[in-house]
Write an enzyme that holds these catalytic residues in place. Structure first.
Site, short mmCIF file in Angstrom:
data_model
loop_
_atom_site.label_atom_id
_atom_site.label_comp_id
_atom_site.label_asym_id
_atom_site.label_seq_id
_atom_site.Cartn_x
_atom_site.Cartn_y
_atom_site.Cartn_z
N LYS A 49 24.80 36.35 -33.30
CA LYS A 49 23.62 36.07 -32.66
C LYS A 49 22.66 35.07 -33.35
O LYS A 49 22.20 35.17 -34.46
CB LYS A 49 22.76 37.44 -32.61
CG LYS A 49 22.55 37.96 -31.04
CD LYS A 49 21.67 39.16 -31.26
CE LYS A 49 21.19 39.69 -29.77
NZ LYS A 49 20.44 40.75 -30.13
O1 G3P Z 1 18.77 43.04 -26.81
C1 G3P Z 1 17.48 42.46 -26.64
C2 G3P Z 1 16.65 43.67 -27.11
O2 G3P Z 1 16.53 44.10 -28.07
C3 G3P Z 1 15.32 43.44 -26.57
O3 G3P Z 1 14.72 44.40 -25.91
O4 G3P Z 1 12.93 46.29 -25.28
O5 G3P Z 1 12.81 44.85 -27.42
O6 G3P Z 1 12.53 43.82 -25.17
P1 G3P Z 1 13.08 44.57 -26.04
#
Ligand code: G3P
Length: 231
Positions: A83
């Site tokens: 990533k």
């Molecule tokens: O895969 C991306 C994710 O980890 C972000 O999620 O909920 O932290 O915006 P969030």
């Protein structure tokens, strides 16, 4: 649309593998930090559980550092996807890694033009963050829809990985829009199963089955009680 877990928590990953529905895992520095393990060990442990792609993020300032880290992560297991962030350095590193045949996941994508850059470097996945767009009172699903459309029109091979999904409706919506992959927290994946009518239906089926078996048992004992002494 494939279903990935967005977590680095091994117990949750094992549970989802047991359900037979897990096709990959995405992690990020925040999720990895919660587990208290050395990062390479954590990535190895996840790849041992999940046969599909496991995204592991490089955290570095320069493209050279990111390339080195990406190569090291890729060396951990054949299903590691590297990533890289959607920055100039991240894209430059991703381009080098992709040219070497390393599958790259471009993360922190918030616009269609960023998604075009990810496709042009030959990334395996592009990760638009739907929920974080919603968080700033914009429409994350519109972004996802635009990216899916652009990729179809342009014939890009990069798979669209809907990320930052926060609830089951996000998952259903991403599927309707044609996302290739949805990654979600364990709590959201669990909720994909739930429906109150399924629970009510199960209760009724179980109760009816028990009553049926009890009635048959009564019948059998009546027959054996009355018919046993005919000789
Ligand atoms: O895969 C991306 C994710 O980890 C972000 O999620 O909920 O932290 O915006 P969030």
């Amino acid at each position: 649309m494939k279903l990935f877990l967005d977590t680095a928590h091994l117990a949750d990953i094992e549970t989802a593998v047991g359900w037979g529905i897990l096709e990959g895992v995405t992690t990020n520095p925040t999720l990895a930090a919660r587990e208290g393990m050395e990062f390479p060990d954590l990535v190895k442990a996840i790849t041992d559980i999940v046969p599909g792609p496991v995204s592991a993020e490089v955290v570095a300032e320069t493209r050279e550092e990111m390339v080195d880290l990406g190569r090291a992560l890729r060396a951990i297991a054949g299903n590691v996807y590297v990533k890289v962030p959607m920055t100039r350095e991240g894209v430059a590193a991703g381009a080098v890694l992709a040219r070497e045949g390393v599958p790259v996941n471009v993360t922190l994508v918030f616009s269609p033009t960023q998604a075009i850059l990810a496709a042009r470097i030959g990334a395996a996945f592009v990760s638009p963050f739907v929920g974080r767009i919603d968080d700033i009172a914009n429409d994350g699903m519109s972004l996802l829809s635009e990216i899916v459309e652009i990729y179809a029109v342009q014939g890009y091979d990069t798979e669209v990985l809907a990320a930052s999904l926060r609830h089951p409706q996000h998952v259903a919506h991403a599927a309707r829009l044609g996302a290739d992959i949805a990654t979600m927290p364990f709590s959201v994946m669990e909720k994909l199963f739930n429906h109150p009518l399924t629970d009510i239906g199960m209760e009724r089926f179980n109760a009816d089955w028990e009553a049926y078996q009890a009635a048959l048992a009564d019948k059998r004992s009546d027959v054996s009680g009355s018919g046993g002494g005919t000789r």
